[in-house]
Design an enzyme around this catalytic site. Structure first.
Site, PDB file in Angstrom:
ATOM      1  N   HIS A   1       0.818  -1.221   0.000  1.00  0.00           N
ATOM      2  CA  HIS A   1       0.000   0.000   0.000  1.00  0.00           C
ATOM      3  C   HIS A   1       0.853   1.272   0.000  1.00  0.00           C
ATOM      4  O   HIS A   1       0.366   2.356   0.344  1.00  0.00           O
ATOM      5  CB  HIS A   1      -0.960   0.001   1.201  1.00  0.00           C
TER       6      HIS A   1
ATOM      7  N   ASN B   1      -2.726 -12.827  15.541  1.00  0.00           N
ATOM      8  CA  ASN B   1      -3.489 -11.589  15.676  1.00  0.00           C
ATOM      9  C   ASN B   1      -4.020 -11.478  17.102  1.00  0.00           C
ATOM     10  O   ASN B   1      -4.257 -12.502  17.761  1.00  0.00           O
ATOM     11  CB  ASN B   1      -4.659 -11.578  14.680  1.00  0.00           C
TER      12      ASN B   1
HETATM   13  C1  BV8 Z   1      -9.124  -1.329  -5.128  1.00  0.00           C
HETATM   14  C2  BV8 Z   1      -2.885   2.970   2.540  1.00  0.00           C
HETATM   15  C3  BV8 Z   1      -9.842  -1.208  -7.376  1.00  0.00           C
HETATM   16  C4  BV8 Z   1      -3.343   4.364   2.803  1.00  0.00           C
HETATM   17  C5  BV8 Z   1      -4.808   1.444   2.659  1.00  0.00           C
HETATM   18  C6  BV8 Z   1     -13.692  -6.855  -2.314  1.00  0.00           C
HETATM   19  C7  BV8 Z   1     -14.636  -6.914  -1.336  1.00  0.00           C
HETATM   20  C8  BV8 Z   1     -14.996  -5.729  -0.636  1.00  0.00           C
HETATM   21  C9  BV8 Z   1     -14.395  -4.499  -0.893  1.00  0.00           C
HETATM   22  C10 BV8 Z   1     -13.456  -4.453  -1.873  1.00  0.00           C
HETATM   23  C11 BV8 Z   1     -13.119  -5.607  -2.586  1.00  0.00           C
HETATM   24  N1  BV8 Z   1     -12.166  -5.269  -3.475  1.00  0.00           N
HETATM   25  C12 BV8 Z   1     -11.903  -3.922  -3.356  1.00  0.00           C
HETATM   26  C13 BV8 Z   1     -12.681  -3.405  -2.384  1.00  0.00           C
HETATM   27  C14 BV8 Z   1     -12.685  -2.021  -1.948  1.00  0.00           C
HETATM   28  C15 BV8 Z   1     -11.558  -1.714  -0.934  1.00  0.00           C
HETATM   29  C16 BV8 Z   1     -11.748  -2.527   0.318  1.00  0.00           C
HETATM   30  O1  BV8 Z   1     -11.158  -3.577   0.500  1.00  0.00           O
HETATM   31  N2  BV8 Z   1     -12.597  -1.978   1.204  1.00  0.00           N
HETATM   32  C17 BV8 Z   1     -12.780  -2.615   2.525  1.00  0.00           C
HETATM   33  C18 BV8 Z   1     -12.859  -1.508   3.567  1.00  0.00           C
HETATM   34  C19 BV8 Z   1     -13.998  -3.463   2.527  1.00  0.00           C
HETATM   35  N3  BV8 Z   1     -10.243  -1.967  -1.503  1.00  0.00           N
HETATM   36  C20 BV8 Z   1      -9.678  -0.960  -2.230  1.00  0.00           C
HETATM   37  O2  BV8 Z   1     -10.205   0.120  -2.417  1.00  0.00           O
HETATM   38  C21 BV8 Z   1      -8.315  -1.268  -2.845  1.00  0.00           C
HETATM   39  N4  BV8 Z   1      -8.274  -0.806  -4.201  1.00  0.00           N
HETATM   40  O3  BV8 Z   1      -9.876  -2.233  -4.900  1.00  0.00           O
HETATM   41  O4  BV8 Z   1      -8.993  -0.700  -6.335  1.00  0.00           O
HETATM   42  C22 BV8 Z   1      -9.084  -0.992  -8.592  1.00  0.00           C
HETATM   43  C23 BV8 Z   1      -8.517  -2.073  -9.205  1.00  0.00           C
HETATM   44  C24 BV8 Z   1      -7.812  -1.871 -10.407  1.00  0.00           C
HETATM   45  C25 BV8 Z   1      -7.702  -0.586 -10.947  1.00  0.00           C
HETATM   46  C26 BV8 Z   1      -8.248   0.511 -10.262  1.00  0.00           C
HETATM   47  C27 BV8 Z   1      -8.929   0.315  -9.049  1.00  0.00           C
HETATM   48  C28 BV8 Z   1      -7.181  -0.465  -2.117  1.00  0.00           C
HETATM   49  C29 BV8 Z   1      -7.123  -0.787  -0.685  1.00  0.00           C
HETATM   50  C30 BV8 Z   1      -5.927  -0.080  -0.035  1.00  0.00           C
HETATM   51  C31 BV8 Z   1      -6.330   1.166   0.713  1.00  0.00           C
HETATM   52  N5  BV8 Z   1      -5.177   1.753   1.422  1.00  0.00           N
HETATM   53  N6  BV8 Z   1      -3.709   2.007   3.254  1.00  0.00           N
HETATM   54  C32 BV8 Z   1      -3.094   4.819   4.216  1.00  0.00           C
HETATM   55  O5  BV8 Z   1      -2.585   4.025   5.029  1.00  0.00           O
HETATM   56  O6  BV8 Z   1      -3.378   6.001   4.474  1.00  0.00           O
HETATM   57  S1  BV8 Z   1      -5.735   0.261   3.514  1.00  0.00           S
HETATM   58  C33 BV8 Z   1      -5.278   0.416   5.182  1.00  0.00           C
HETATM   59  O7  BV8 Z   1      -6.346  -0.123   5.903  1.00  0.00           O
HETATM   60  C34 BV8 Z   1      -4.076  -0.386   5.608  1.00  0.00           C
HETATM   61  O8  BV8 Z   1      -3.034  -0.354   4.680  1.00  0.00           O
HETATM   62  C35 BV8 Z   1      -4.668  -1.778   5.777  1.00  0.00           C
HETATM   63  O9  BV8 Z   1      -4.734  -2.446   4.549  1.00  0.00           O
HETATM   64  C36 BV8 Z   1      -6.078  -1.465   6.219  1.00  0.00           C
HETATM   65  C37 BV8 Z   1      -6.193  -1.621   7.692  1.00  0.00           C
HETATM   66  O10 BV8 Z   1      -6.299  -2.987   7.909  1.00  0.00           O
HETATM   67  P1  BV8 Z   1      -5.303  -3.722   8.964  1.00  0.00           P
HETATM   68  O11 BV8 Z   1      -3.905  -3.471   8.617  1.00  0.00           O
HETATM   69  O12 BV8 Z   1      -5.800  -5.112   9.036  1.00  0.00           O
HETATM   70  O13 BV8 Z   1      -5.568  -2.916  10.310  1.00  0.00           O
HETATM   71  P2  BV8 Z   1      -6.874  -2.908  11.240  1.00  0.00           P
HETATM   72  O14 BV8 Z   1      -6.696  -1.736  12.115  1.00  0.00           O
HETATM   73  O15 BV8 Z   1      -8.073  -3.064  10.433  1.00  0.00           O
HETATM   74  O16 BV8 Z   1      -6.718  -4.258  12.105  1.00  0.00           O
HETATM   75  C38 BV8 Z   1      -5.597  -4.384  12.939  1.00  0.00           C
HETATM   76  C39 BV8 Z   1      -5.662  -5.804  13.501  1.00  0.00           C
HETATM   77  O17 BV8 Z   1      -4.521  -5.950  14.339  1.00  0.00           O
HETATM   78  C40 BV8 Z   1      -6.907  -6.043  14.363  1.00  0.00           C
HETATM   79  O18 BV8 Z   1      -7.487  -7.292  13.997  1.00  0.00           O
HETATM   80  C41 BV8 Z   1      -6.356  -6.099  15.803  1.00  0.00           C
HETATM   81  O19 BV8 Z   1      -6.992  -7.068  16.574  1.00  0.00           O
HETATM   82  C42 BV8 Z   1      -4.914  -6.544  15.559  1.00  0.00           C
HETATM   83  N7  BV8 Z   1      -3.960  -6.073  16.582  1.00  0.00           N
HETATM   84  C43 BV8 Z   1      -3.990  -4.913  17.279  1.00  0.00           C
HETATM   85  N8  BV8 Z   1      -2.888  -4.850  18.115  1.00  0.00           N
HETATM   86  C44 BV8 Z   1      -2.170  -5.993  17.874  1.00  0.00           C
HETATM   87  C45 BV8 Z   1      -2.846  -6.773  16.886  1.00  0.00           C
HETATM   88  N9  BV8 Z   1      -2.398  -7.958  16.448  1.00  0.00           N
HETATM   89  C46 BV8 Z   1      -1.235  -8.417  16.987  1.00  0.00           C
HETATM   90  N10 BV8 Z   1      -0.508  -7.720  17.935  1.00  0.00           N
HETATM   91  C47 BV8 Z   1      -0.951  -6.521  18.394  1.00  0.00           C
HETATM   92  N11 BV8 Z   1      -0.245  -5.875  19.337  1.00  0.00           N
END
Ligand code: BV8
Length: 227
Positions: free
Chosen positions: A101, A195
């Site tokens: 990303h 996780n």
């Molecule tokens: C795209 C950069 C099309 C920016 C980020 C299929 C199904 C549904 C939706 C979609 C799909 N395909 C595409 C989509 C849309 C969308 C998407 O997935 N939406 C989601 C919300 C449903 N995807 C997109 O838009 C992607 N692009 O599809 O483009 C396309 C294709 C071709 C041509 C043109 C267009 C792009 C997605 C990337 C977006 N950018 N980041 C920035 O950072 O500012 S995403 C960003 O959020 C992060 O990079 C990461 O990916 C995400 C956060 O998720 P996690 O890292 O998992 O973090 P989170 O906080 O959620 O969870 C943390 C976990 O850690 C928790 O479970 C917690 O329990 C655990 N934890 C906490 N502490 C600890 C721990 N574990 C261990 N130890 C600890 N101490």
């Protein structure tokens, strides 16, 4: 291996699930990390990213990051794909990290799309491209934008050819990153989740270790070292 925000949590970098604090508490990250939000209000989006840059500059890699850098010395072929844009894996000593990303600390021209230096002066008060004068934006992948082609190809290949796929500190909810574990499973790999809490991947994983990455990963690497 695929890592997410959870591996940087113990370094003080808020995850995407963690409520944003201060000025940003009223915003969902998904609403700020989009090209539309940048087009609407580039000043606000730059403030958000400068805030996050400040948090990461003040952070240090933790035992989880270091354990993965250590593991790379012990296993023949290891690929590290991260969704994190904080660069903490590299600061912990990991090499060839696939920044799926992007990276918070690079700027790219919002018109030419290439990574660019900042122009010395700026007419808009915001970072501008040294080559064409257009607005710069952080070199990260926003929602609705494609994953960098080379990163997507390398990650897909690694997932298809690995024996073990480790999913670490990610809620496995953002695609296409969240699809990599299933791609590996379909190709016959063992899927291990590390996780803090169960995720959408847990029931599909062969092994799900729920705990802090900074505790589980060093123990995992040590146990591997003993074998
Ligand atoms: C795209 C950069 C099309 C920016 C980020 C299929 C199904 C549904 C939706 C979609 C799909 N395909 C595409 C989509 C849309 C969308 C998407 O997935 N939406 C989601 C919300 C449903 N995807 C997109 O838009 C992607 N692009 O599809 O483009 C396309 C294709 C071709 C041509 C043109 C267009 C792009 C997605 C990337 C977006 N950018 N980041 C920035 O950072 O500012 S995403 C960003 O959020 C992060 O990079 C990461 O990916 C995400 C956060 O998720 P996690 O890292 O998992 O973090 P989170 O906080 O959620 O969870 C943390 C976990 O850690 C928790 O479970 C917690 O329990 C655990 N934890 C906490 N502490 C600890 C721990 N574990 C261990 N130890 C600890 N101490």
């Amino acid at each position: 291996m695929l890592t997410g925000a959870g591996i940087s949590a113990e370094s003080g970098v808020p995850t995407f699930r963690d409520a944003q604090t201060g000025l940003w508490a009223q915003f969902r990250p998904e609403d700020l990390a989009t090209p539309e939000a940048f087009a609407r209000d580039p000043k606000r989006i730059w403030q958000w990213y400068e805030w996050r840059r400040g948090l990461v500059r003040a952070a240090e890699p933790n035992a989880g990051h270091r354990a993965l850098a250590d593991l790379a010395q012990r296993v023949p072929q290891l690929t590290l794909v991260t969704q994190n844009v904080d660069g903490l894996h590299q600061r912990a000593g990991s090499h060839d990290v696939i920044e799926y990303h992007g990276n918070l600390f690079r700027d790219r021209c919002s018109v030419e799309g290439a990574v660019r230096d900042r122009a010395t002066g700026t007419t808009s008060g915001l970072p501008e491209c040294a080559r064409c004068g257009a607005l710069l934006r952080p070199d990260v992948v926003w929602f609705g934008e494609a994953i960098p082609a080379q990163a997507q190809r390398q990650a897909d290949d690694a997932a298809t050819n690995c024996d073990v796929f480790l999913s670490i500190g990610t809620a496995a909810a953002v695609y296409p990153a969240a699809g990599l574990a299933d791609r590996a499973a379909r190709a016959g790999a063992q899927v291990i989740e590390v996780n803090l809490e169960p995720t959408g991947l847990s029931e599909r994983a062969d092994v799900a270790l729920h705990g802090k990455a900074g505790t589980v990963l060093p123990a995992l690497v040590q146990s591997l070292a003993r074998t």
